[in-house]
Scaffold this active site. Structure first.
Site, PDB file in Angstrom:
ATOM      1  N   GLY A   3       0.835  -1.197   0.000  1.00 23.63           N
ATOM      2  CA  GLY A   3       0.000   0.000   0.000  1.00 23.63           C
ATOM      3  C   GLY A   3       0.867   1.244   0.000  1.00 23.63           C
ATOM      4  N   CYS A  56      -4.000   9.587   3.644  1.00 22.49           N
ATOM      5  CA  CYS A  56      -2.716   9.720   2.944  1.00 22.49           C
ATOM      6  C   CYS A  56      -2.765  10.818   1.897  1.00 22.49           C
ATOM      7  CB  CYS A  56      -2.385   8.438   2.187  1.00 22.49           C
ATOM      8  SG  CYS A  56      -2.221   7.029   3.223  1.00 22.49           S
ATOM      9  N   GLY A  94      -6.989   1.957   2.406  1.00 27.66           N
ATOM     10  CA  GLY A  94      -7.904   2.197   1.297  1.00 27.66           C
ATOM     11  C   GLY A  94      -9.221   1.460   1.395  1.00 27.66           C
ATOM     12  N   TYR A 153      -8.683  11.237  13.935  1.00 22.42           N
ATOM     13  CA  TYR A 153      -7.929  10.269  13.134  1.00 22.42           C
ATOM     14  C   TYR A 153      -6.911  11.057  12.320  1.00 22.42           C
ATOM     15  CZ  TYR A 153      -6.982   6.451   9.819  1.00 22.42           C
ATOM     16  OH  TYR A 153      -6.364   5.481   9.068  1.00 22.42           O
ATOM     17  N   ARG A 154      -5.652  10.599  12.321  1.00 18.71           N
ATOM     18  CA  ARG A 154      -4.653  11.340  11.573  1.00 18.71           C
ATOM     19  C   ARG A 154      -3.631  10.398  10.948  1.00 18.71           C
ATOM     20  NH1 ARG A 154      -1.062  14.249  16.354  1.00 18.71           N
ATOM     21  NH2 ARG A 154       0.073  12.401  17.044  1.00 18.71           N
ATOM     22  N   MET A 194       0.075   9.063   9.959  1.00 15.60           N
ATOM     23  CA  MET A 194       1.351   9.088  10.672  1.00 15.60           C
ATOM     24  C   MET A 194       2.337  10.010   9.960  1.00 15.60           C
ATOM     25  SD  MET A 194       0.567   7.512  13.244  1.00 15.60           S
ATOM     26  CE  MET A 194       2.145   7.611  14.054  1.00 15.60           C
ATOM     27  N   ARG A 248       9.475   7.269   9.321  1.00 16.32           N
ATOM     28  CA  ARG A 248       8.599   6.475   8.452  1.00 16.32           C
ATOM     29  C   ARG A 248       8.572   7.084   7.047  1.00 16.32           C
ATOM     30  NH1 ARG A 248       3.299   5.223   6.759  1.00 16.32           N
ATOM     31  NH2 ARG A 248       2.869   3.014   7.116  1.00 16.32           N
ATOM     32  N   GLU A 285       2.869  14.026   4.573  1.00 17.98           N
ATOM     33  CA  GLU A 285       2.287  13.136   3.557  1.00 17.98           C
ATOM     34  C   GLU A 285       0.967  12.566   4.059  1.00 17.98           C
ATOM     35  OE1 GLU A 285       4.841  10.266   1.602  1.00 17.98           O
ATOM     36  OE2 GLU A 285       6.567  11.599   1.842  1.00 17.98           O
ATOM     37  N   GLU A 320     -24.285   2.986  -9.720  1.00 16.96           N
ATOM     38  CA  GLU A 320     -25.362   2.002  -9.596  1.00 16.96           C
ATOM     39  C   GLU A 320     -25.172   1.141  -8.340  1.00 16.96           C
ATOM     40  OE1 GLU A 320     -27.208  -0.793 -12.979  1.00 16.96           O
ATOM     41  OE2 GLU A 320     -25.351  -1.591 -12.159  1.00 16.96           O
TER      42      GLU A 320
END
Ligand code: XMP
Length: 504
Positions: free
Chosen positions: A308, A315, A350, A395-396, A398, A416, A431, A485
């Site tokens: 990923g 992200c 995702g 929520y964040r 990293m 990271r 990022e 749809e």
């Protein structure tokens, strides 16, 4: 005169979850009877193929405990000191087990104040009392505290208040049934286990027995303790972090970066998998998004590959750096290296709905890692926030400014994104972003819907097991009209369902 004419434009097609659907296949599968067991790593299988993300708004001990209990796993984030992260590992390993093989104990000369502090720290209501050679001297519980005024806790010794030997005890290796019978017969809550010399070797509590019946799918190690993973970096203090976590009992290390096809990370994996002190620990490496990236990790010796680059809900890597591969294609390409090597693949980030789990597995994953789907749970770190009367949790990413900048405390998250050398906060290139997700209640309820959705996928495809799903699943590629749809349409005032939210 070199020919400077450019070659043809080469751009592989990249598909993601919303671009595909699974085709229904002939079935005689009953959703409630499917087996969702799958391999997390070469050495660990999970009954539920879902892992909570190593993010500071998703996984600390409470989330890791909840995930292991339902049959998945939590990866403790690494945006905290080595000691704090090791302590979180310890908390998980000591929780809800058939037997606690390494119980927290207290000495006879400790004060009641020490006892209160230890009980609070490990969230237990009583402790066995042992001497320096681990001989069992007695047991002390909260109840014993109640009869001593708080003002005297600092001066009263454990030995003066504890219930001393002889106690009802069991021998190491006692069976579940024998232990239950003893606890019931003597109306006790705790059964210390001792060896022939009277040394404490374990502890069984009624609470743990009830829990182990309540969570039949729990992910456990050979001693019945919950499984837990933890993230580490690849340089600086990373080695010390890895060895400290292993000493604390971690089952899986995740060498966790935004770009796993990088020399320093591969060297860290090789070192963990070759050093006699660490090589028996399962190691996940990532993240990558190509076949070559997966192959490099496999060659370095990983026990699972995490895939990923940029699919995550928080992200911005694909926007900031213009780099990434849509997740279904990334998983498929990486699986071309993983499958022949027998190395499991984790599809990370995702996923928006339960249906994306089966799509990830059919694309080539063995398990999935989720962040946003779990960040709104009661067990995620952080308080509830109220916005316009509705409940949310923070929520964040990293790689967000909040996680990478110091803001008064040290950030362990910058490397990271390979920005450990950036000394000042205003030079950080984020990022990821920070925001909120709706509060969703306890993990058990949320994962019930995620797992239930996977059961339905397996029923539609006609696959009683995950390997069957991977073998039988067939995609159909859809258009923007097909996606429209797929979602509810031509209706207003949609009422939220526990597994379907209308996007803002
Ligand atoms: P979801 O979609 O489940 O994704 O919320 C969680 C995964 O996203 C990754 N992650 C990030 N990726 N910038 C990124 O590019 C970030 O700030 C960031 N934070 C987390 C990570 O792989 C996680 O499991």
């Amino acid at each position: 005169d070199a020919d400077l004419t450019p070659g043809p434009l080469v751009a592989e097609l990249g598909l993601t979850y919303d671009d595909v659907l699974l085709q229904p296949g002939e079935t005689d599968v009953i959703p409630s009877e499917v087996d969702t067991t799958s391999r997390l790593t070469r050495g660990i299988s999970l009954k539920v193929p879902i892992v909570s993300a190593a993010m500071d708004t998703v996984t600390e001990a409470r989330m890791a405990i909840a995930m292991a209990r339902i049959g998945g796993l939590g990866i403790l984030h690494r945006n905290l000191s080595i000691e704090d992260q090791a302590y979180q590992v310890d908390l998980v390993k000591r929780t809800q087990t058939g037997m606690i093989s390494n119980p927290v104990t207290i000495g006879p000369d400790a004060t009641l104040e020490d006892l209160d502090e230890l009980c609070g720290r490990y969230r237990v209501s009583g402790l066995p009392v042992v001497d320096e050679s681990e001989h069992l001297l007695g047991i002390i519980t909260n109840r014993d505290l109640r009869f001593t005024p708080v003002a005297e806790w600092a001066t009263t010794r454990v030995r003066d208040v504890m219930t001393p030997m002889p106690l009802i005890t069991g021998k190491v290796g006692i069976s579940h049934d024998e232990a239950t019978a003893l606890l019931r017969q003597h109306k006790r809550e705790r059964l210390p286990l001792i060896d022939d010399q009277g040394r404490l070797r374990g502890l069984i509590t009624v609470k743990d027995f009830v829990k182990s019946e309540q969570f039949p799918h729990a992910s456990k190690d050979g001693d019945g303790r919950l499984l837990v993973g933890a993230a580490v970096g690849y340089f600086g203090e990373a080695w010390q972090r890895a060895t400290t976590l292993i000493e604390a009992g971690v089952d899986v290390l995740v060498v966790d970066t935004a770009h796993g096809h990088a020399r320093l990370l591969l060297e860290m994996v090789e070192r963990i998998k070759s050093d006699p002190a660490t090589r028996h620990t399962q190691v996940i490496g990532g993240n990558i998004a190509t076949r070559a990236g997966a192959q490099a990790l496999i060659d370095a010796g990983v026990d699972a590959v995490k895939v990923g680059v940029g699919p995550g809900s928080i992200c911005t890597t694909r926007i900031v750096a213009g780099v990434g591969v849509p997740q279904v294609t990334a998983i498929h390409n990486a699986s071309l290296a993983c499958r022949p090597a027998g190395v499991p693949l984790i599809g990370d980030g995702g996923l928006q709905y339960s249906g994306d789990i089966a799509k990830a597995l059919v694309a080539g994953a063995d398990t999935v890692m989720v962040g946003s789907l779990l960040a709104g749970c009661e067990e995620s770190p952080g308080e509830l926030v109220f916005i316009n009367g509705k409940q949310f949790k923070a929520y964040r990413g990293m790689g967000s400014l909040g996680a990478m900048s110091s803001r008064g405390k040290k950030s362990y998250s910058k490397d990271r994104y390979f920005q450990a050398d950036v000394s000042s906060d205003d030079k950080i290139v984020p990022e990821g972003i920070e925001g909120q997700v709706a509060y969703r209640g306890p993990v058990g309820a949320v994962t019930h819907q995620l797992i239930g959705g996977l059961h339905q996928s397996m029923f539609y495809v006609g696959a009683p097991t995950i390997p069957d799903l991977q073998a039988r699943g067939r995609f159909v590629r859809i258009t923007a009209a097909g996606l429209r749809e797929s979602h509810p349409h031509d209706i207003s005032g949609i009422v939220e369902a526990p597994n379907y939210t209308v996007k803002p």
